[in-house]
Motif scaffolding. Sequence first.
Motif, PDB file in Angstrom:
ATOM      1  N   HIS A   1       2.257  -7.005  -3.918  1.00  0.00           N
ATOM      2  CA  HIS A   1       1.932  -7.414  -2.546  1.00  0.00           C
ATOM      3  C   HIS A   1       1.799  -8.930  -2.506  1.00  0.00           C
ATOM      4  CE1 HIS A   1      -0.353  -7.955   1.197  1.00  0.00           C
ATOM      5  NE2 HIS A   1       0.354  -6.897   1.580  1.00  0.00           N
TER       6      HIS A   1
ATOM      7  N   THR B   1      -5.777  -2.134  -9.445  1.00  0.00           N
ATOM      8  CA  THR B   1      -5.707  -0.861  -8.734  1.00  0.00           C
ATOM      9  C   THR B   1      -5.613  -1.099  -7.232  1.00  0.00           C
ATOM     10  OG1 THR B   1      -8.113  -0.706  -8.742  1.00  0.00           O
ATOM     11  CG2 THR B   1      -6.951   0.444 -10.493  1.00  0.00           C
TER      12      THR B   1
ATOM     13  N   PRO C   1      -5.160   1.353  -3.328  1.00  0.00           N
ATOM     14  CA  PRO C   1      -5.450   2.686  -2.804  1.00  0.00           C
ATOM     15  C   PRO C   1      -4.446   3.759  -3.228  1.00  0.00           C
ATOM     16  CG  PRO C   1      -5.795   1.054  -1.107  1.00  0.00           C
ATOM     17  CD  PRO C   1      -5.185   0.340  -2.288  1.00  0.00           C
ATOM     18  N   LYS C   2      -3.185   3.384  -3.399  1.00  0.00           N
ATOM     19  CA  LYS C   2      -2.155   4.373  -3.742  1.00  0.00           C
ATOM     20  C   LYS C   2      -1.759   4.341  -5.215  1.00  0.00           C
ATOM     21  CE  LYS C   2      -0.174   4.593   0.863  1.00  0.00           C
ATOM     22  NZ  LYS C   2       1.022   4.463   1.672  1.00  0.00           N
ATOM     23  N   GLY C   3      -2.504   3.614  -6.045  1.00  0.00           N
ATOM     24  CA  GLY C   3      -2.179   3.557  -7.468  1.00  0.00           C
ATOM     25  C   GLY C   3      -2.303   2.152  -8.016  1.00  0.00           C
TER      26      GLY C   3
ATOM     27  N   LYS D   1      -1.106  -1.777  -9.016  1.00  0.00           N
ATOM     28  CA  LYS D   1      -0.358  -2.884  -8.426  1.00  0.00           C
ATOM     29  C   LYS D   1      -0.440  -4.086  -9.347  1.00  0.00           C
ATOM     30  CE  LYS D   1      -3.953  -5.127  -5.668  1.00  0.00           C
ATOM     31  NZ  LYS D   1      -4.179  -5.816  -4.412  1.00  0.00           N
TER      32      LYS D   1
END
Length: 68
Positions: free
Chosen positions: A32, A54, A56-58, A60
């Motif tokens: 991101h 970490t 929310p979806k795994g 990063k």
Amino acid sequence: MSNMKTGKVKWYNQKKHFGFITGDDGQDIFLHSSDVPPGTELNQGDRVEYEIGTAPKGQKAINVKKLT
């Protein structure tokens, strides 16, 4: 011991503010724009150094640094 990993930008969309890195270990990881230093332009194939965080979806990429 450092937790830094290296890899290449698989793809990155400047307008959508995200993309993916393919690590040297072969795993793809979410990227991101908030984890890229301001003023850093990333393009497909750029070498980067990063840590794993970490989201929310795994996992990063965090603390992303473009390598020259």
